[in-house]
Design an enzyme around this catalytic site. Structure first.
Site, PDB file in Angstrom:
ATOM      1  N   ASP A 279       0.867  -1.164   0.000  1.00  0.00           N
ATOM      2  CA  ASP A 279       0.000   0.000   0.000  1.00  0.00           C
ATOM      3  C   ASP A 279       0.916   1.229   0.000  1.00  0.00           C
ATOM      4  O   ASP A 279       2.139   1.132   0.162  1.00  0.00           O
ATOM      5  CB  ASP A 279      -0.964  -0.006   1.187  1.00  0.00           C
ATOM      6  CG  ASP A 279      -2.190   0.851   0.901  1.00  0.00           C
ATOM      7  OD1 ASP A 279      -2.148   1.655  -0.042  1.00  0.00           O
ATOM      8  OD2 ASP A 279      -3.195   0.716   1.620  1.00  0.00           O
TER       9      ASP A 279
HETATM   10  C1  NOJ Z   1      -4.024   3.867  -0.025  1.00  0.00           C
HETATM   11  C2  NOJ Z   1      -5.181   2.935   0.156  1.00  0.00           C
HETATM   12  O1  NOJ Z   1      -5.092   2.294   1.408  1.00  0.00           O
HETATM   13  C3  NOJ Z   1      -5.279   1.883  -0.932  1.00  0.00           C
HETATM   14  O2  NOJ Z   1      -6.496   1.198  -0.762  1.00  0.00           O
HETATM   15  C4  NOJ Z   1      -5.173   2.500  -2.297  1.00  0.00           C
HETATM   16  O3  NOJ Z   1      -5.323   1.535  -3.293  1.00  0.00           O
HETATM   17  C5  NOJ Z   1      -3.855   3.229  -2.410  1.00  0.00           C
HETATM   18  N1  NOJ Z   1      -3.796   4.272  -1.397  1.00  0.00           N
HETATM   19  C6  NOJ Z   1      -3.636   3.837  -3.781  1.00  0.00           C
HETATM   20  O4  NOJ Z   1      -4.437   4.917  -3.978  1.00  0.00           O
END
Ligand code: NOJ
Length: 738
Positions: A279
């Site tokens: 993430d």
């Molecule tokens: C953070 C989020 O937790 C995740 O779900 C997401 O896909 C990413 N950012 C990318 O935007």
């Protein structure tokens, strides 16, 4: 210019040529790559678009010009992605195409209900169609990869991200997750209208202590494997090609360096051959977790644990080569990561044609196709859940004088929900007001007033709203949250209606008119007061681009509500976490009729039960269940038990019912939940009609992680429950014989 690796480029773009089979092709490509070039494949940079954390720092175009990037986050649009890809191909020595990722969560331009709303449909086919349409639109705009489905089991609505998932139950979650993977990836990833899905967040992100986003998770391996992991595994079996790690730690180990999760379980036991991305800055954050001494160390821990791509953190880009030179990560591991990334690029057909998905003509012809918008309306209609309907106040009648009030009555922005990709809000999405006007054609009997705002305490508009409401036959209050109150970093300790909305409802109540409360929100709210004081409650979640039409058609009876809750609604936040498949405890409380009220597992100030249970949802008609039959009262391990039940539509409307099957294992080598969903069937039943619904249960369905942590069923007695929600007490018993 002709690339050594297959495709040829000319001024009009790219002519595709046949290339070698994947294994051969990727091996040959990798044999030509330097260690640096392999590492660059593991680097994802963000464009200057939507960000959910700190930016990468340098302008991403410069990095691409240096040929140092494998994937780009949040670049969208056929023109933009084509241009970035062109810059990349001109600069990358080996002409390796970039992978464009974007969060296509519940639609790309045509927005469907938030995922919690879609799960309320209990209709996997509808959810698959929504994902198919989202992939068709996104792919035409150059997007190769979505970060969905989010499959985190969520038992605590304080956590804002409950809106992105399918609720509290693994069985329902699995059906929704598979539908999403099928919808996004289709049957052939190399088609120009399919995109990579990404199962996230691995794992147990929804179990954050206190429902506070990014917070600590501490779980036994049994609970992890039994409650949180099965839905992840189901997506691997469905062929998902990518996984994302979660921000949280589990029992002291951050997921982004969790060897047990990534190497042993995902890539080992489950044989996942796809690619794992972190993430957003997940690697860097292991320093703050206190798990890595610095970013370089964090990168080593992540790579060694099996993380293939670094989302935006820049750690692999900045330090991995050094770590390799120092022998802290092996070439085998870098090779494995690189291969997995090249494999998915190959699967998408990018080596044949890196511009396959970036097609302005197709983009124009695809976005907001009428049939997509129509599908968005149909799915929204399936996602609405009727929570209360006293005296059959709903459906409304066309000739009634109706006063529509509330801060969300004319809203065209929040209605498409949080994380609505590039969905257009104001000026495009249908508000409730517009939906009502569309439906009624002649709206001279209705008034619309905001009365109050979502959050502020401004009272200036209340009187006008009350004056209009005074003359109405019925009041419809459209209230709820603003979309940014849920989603990432949207945790709350108070999940009542925000601001002075409840106070305004109290004022309306004094007028003595029936009140219908329509809710637009992204999480279960605490609605005890509303349930006592309102005549009807319709939970509409964030229903998407055509949400206003779906709500209007439902309020006026052109659609009979058929959604069921995928999450329990608590009576108050003190009950959280709350979920239907809890354990019995040694001192179970049997409710008010329990002769022993003291020394029971209960709260003394509020009942244990939720206000609205998992699986609950009313219809304008009524259903009666009878004649529950089991094909036998005993089965062997290799036999199947047939369960059937009669469901009669006893009301005045044709309707749809979600018939639910639950099982309880009465005694186990470890304790078992009081009920577990094991099947459901959404059926149409005409008024007066009776249908027989049948399910099958085998020992496969009765497996759990036993005392030795083996996934097995145990001989013994079971109860089977059927009904229209998880509260049902229509049951029969059977025995699984040794
Ligand atoms: C953070 C989020 O937790 C995740 O779900 C997401 O896909 C990413 N950012 C990318 O935007």
């Amino acid at each position: 210019m002709v690339s050594v690796f297959g495709y040829s480029q000319n001024n009009e773009g790219i002519k595709t040529v046949k290339i070698k089979p994947k294994a051969e092709f990727v091996a040959e490509l990798m044999s030509k790559m330097t260690v640096d070039e392999k590492i660059y494949q593991t680097v994802q940079f963000t464009s200057d678009g939507t960000v959910t954390g700190p930016k990468s720092g340098d302008n991403f175009i410069t990095r691409i010009q240096q040929g140092k990037v494998g994937s780009i986050l949040n670049a969208t649009g056929a023109k933009e992605t084509r241009e970035i890809q062109r810059i990349n191909l001109e600069n990358s020595r080996l002409k390796i195409p970039l992978l464009f990722g974007h969060d296509v969560i519940h639609g790309y331009k045509t927005i469907f209900p938030i995922n919690l709303g879609m799960a309320s449909s209990w209709d996997p086919k509808a959810v698959e169609l929504a994902a198919r349409i989202a992939a068709t639109e996104a792919s035409s705009a150059g997007v190769h990869w979505t970060f969905a489905p989010m499959v985190d089991i969520a038992r605590d609505p304080r956590w804002g991200r409950v809106s992105e998932g399918s609720g509290e139950d693994g069985f329902l979650g699995i059906q929704m997750a598979i539908a999403n993977v099928k919808g996004f990836q289709g049957d052939d990833l190399s088609k120009n209208n399919t995109i990579l899905a990404c199962t996230k967040h691995f794992a147990a992100y929804g179990a954050a202590e206190g429902g506070r986003d990014y917070n600590t998770v501490d779980l036994s391996e049994r609970v992890l494997r039994e409650t949180y992991l099965p839905v992840f595994k189901a997506t691997v079996d469905a062929g998902v090609k990518t996984f994302m790690t979660s921000f949280n730690e589990i029992s002291g180990v951050p997921s982004t360096a969790n060897k047990f999760l990534l190497r042993d379980v995902l890539k080992g036991e489950w044989n996942f051959d796809g690619m794992v991305v972190t993430d957003y800055t997940g690697i860097n954050e292991m320093v703050a977790h206190g798990f890595a001494s610095d970013e370089k160390n964090a990168g080593e821990l992540a790579m060694n644990a099996g993380v293939d791509m670094d989302m935006v953190g820049g750690v692999y880009m900045n330090y991995l080569k050094k770590s390799y030179e120092e022998g802290k990560v092996s070439l085998t591991q870098i090779d494995d990561a690189c291969k997995r990334i090249l494999d998915v690029k190959y699967d998408l057909g990018l080596f044949e044609d890196p511009f396959r998905y970036s097609d302005e003509k197709r983009e124009k012809a695809t976005i907001y196709k009428p049939e997509f918008l129509n599908a968005s309306l149909e799915i929204a209609k399936k996602s609405l859940v009727l929570l209360k309907n006293s005296n059959q106040i709903l459906p409304l009648k066309n000739n009634q004088k109706i006063s529509f009030v509330g801060p969300l009555v004319s809203d065209e922005s929040n209605i498409i929900g949080s994380w609505a990709a590039l969905g257009d809000r104001s000026g495009f999405a249908t508000s409730v007001k517009e939906g009502v006007t569309n439906y009624l054609k002649n709206a001279s009997n209705v008034t619309f007033d905001n009365g109050v705002e979502i959050k502020s305490t401004k009272r200036d508009w209340i009187q006008k709203a009350l004056d209009n409401a005074k003359n109405a036959d019925v009041i419809v209050a459209v209230m709820g949250e603003s979309e940014n109150m849920t989603g990432e970093a949207g945790s709350k300790t108070n999940i009542d209606l925000p601001g002075i909305q409840k106070e305004f409802l109290g004022e309306l109540k004094k007028l003595g008119k029936p009140i219908v409360l329509v809710l637009l929100n992204g999480r279960p709210l605490t609605l005890s007061w509303e349930n006592e004081n309102m005549d009807a409650i319709l939970e509409a979640w964030w229903p998407g681009t055509k949400g206003g039409d779906a709500i209007a058609q439902t309020l006026f009876g052109a659609n009979n509500p058929n959604g069921k809750l995928p999450m329990s609604f608590p009576r108050n936040v003190g009950q959280l976490p709350i979920y239907y498949n809890h354990k019995n405890t040694g001192r179970p409380y049997l409710g008010k009729s329990d002769s022993e009220q003291k020394y029971k597992s209960r709260y003394t100030d509020v009942d244990n039960s939720p206000l609205f249970s998992f699986g609950f949802g009313l219809s304008y008609t009524t259903f009666e269940y009878s004649d529950l039959k089991l094909s036998s009262d005993k089965i062997k391990f290799n036999e199947k038990l047939k369960v059937s039940v009669e469901v009669k539509n006893t009301g005045n409307f044709d309707g749809q019912e979600v018939v639910q099957l639950y099982v309880r294992d009465l005694v186990g080598s470890v304790t078992r939940p009081v009920k577990e969903l094991k099947g459901f069937d959404k059926i149409d039943i005409k008024k007066g009609e009776t249908k027989t619904i049948a399910f099958e249960i085998s020992s496969e369905d009765l497996k759990f992680y036993n005392l030795e942590m083996k996934h097995e069923a145990e001989a013994g007695k079971f109860e089977v429950f059927v009904g229209g929600n998880s509260d049902t007490d229509i049951k029969a018993g059977f025995e699984l014989l040794k």
